[in-house]
Design an enzyme around this catalytic site. Structure first.
Site, PDB file in Angstrom:
ATOM      1  N   CYS A  11       4.634  -3.353   7.253  1.00 51.84           N
ATOM      2  CA  CYS A  11       4.557  -2.031   7.859  1.00 51.84           C
ATOM      3  C   CYS A  11       5.784  -1.265   7.378  1.00 51.84           C
ATOM      4  CB  CYS A  11       4.517  -2.137   9.369  1.00 51.84           C
ATOM      5  SG  CYS A  11       3.835  -0.654  10.109  1.00 51.84           S
ATOM      6  N   CYS A  85      -0.500   1.330   8.448  1.00 56.57           N
ATOM      7  CA  CYS A  85       0.617   2.272   8.409  1.00 56.57           C
ATOM      8  C   CYS A  85       0.746   2.955   7.054  1.00 56.57           C
ATOM      9  CB  CYS A  85       1.911   1.561   8.783  1.00 56.57           C
ATOM     10  SG  CYS A  85       2.148  -0.023   7.969  1.00 56.57           S
ATOM     11  N   CYS A  89       0.882  -3.022  -0.779  1.00 54.87           N
ATOM     12  CA  CYS A  89       1.559  -4.145  -1.407  1.00 54.87           C
ATOM     13  C   CYS A  89       1.210  -4.172  -2.888  1.00 54.87           C
ATOM     14  CB  CYS A  89       1.078  -5.466  -0.802  1.00 54.87           C
ATOM     15  SG  CYS A  89       1.534  -5.718   0.889  1.00 54.87           S
TER      16      CYS A  89
END
Length: 140
Positions: A11, A85, A89
């Site tokens: 996050c 959020c 990645c």
């Protein structure tokens, strides 16, 4: 996936949702899973309302600190879970990527964080059942 799967919770600030998720996974799965959490723009400290909400269920996250998301931590993880959020990645083949849509606890009191905490617990329990179910007890 390795004998001991590794999960990374991500996050942006690594101060609320990802910290609670990591704590639930470590608490519920024990040493069956390697747990990590990180954020692309880590906060200065873990959200005090998240600390309080987790303390209410007997899990102490007061000593945790937000950590920076790196390519290496993603590479070392089998499952990468973003927390709704907007963080992303780096993508590596063979990894499992999930996005859990969760309300942001930032700036909210513990009353608002409790349902988020409980929703995270339910999601973590489902994850454990998939990647690291408890081994049946051996019979004599």
């Amino acid at each position: 996936m390795a004998d001991k799967p590794s999960v990374l919770f991500v996050c942006v600030h690594n101060a609320g949702r990802s910290q609670m998720a990591a704590a639930w996974l470590a608490h519920l799965a024990g040493d069956r899973v390697e747990v990590r959490s990180a954020g692309s723009n880590p906060g200065d400290r873990v959200n005090p309302a998240a600390v309080e909400a987790m303390a209410e269920v007997g899990i102490d996250i007061s000593a945790e600190t937000p950590k920076i998301l790196t390519v290496d931590v993603v590479r070392e993880s089998d499952v990468c879970i973003t927390m709704g959020c907007g963080d992303t990645c780096p993508v590596f083949p063979g990894k499992r990527y999930l996005d859990w849509k969760l309300e942001d606890p930032a700036g909210q009191g513990v009353e608002a964080v409790r349902p988020i905490r409980d929703e995270i617990k339910t999601l973590v329990e489902g994850l454990i059942a998939e990647i690291a179910p408890a081994k049946p007890e051996a019979t004599a």
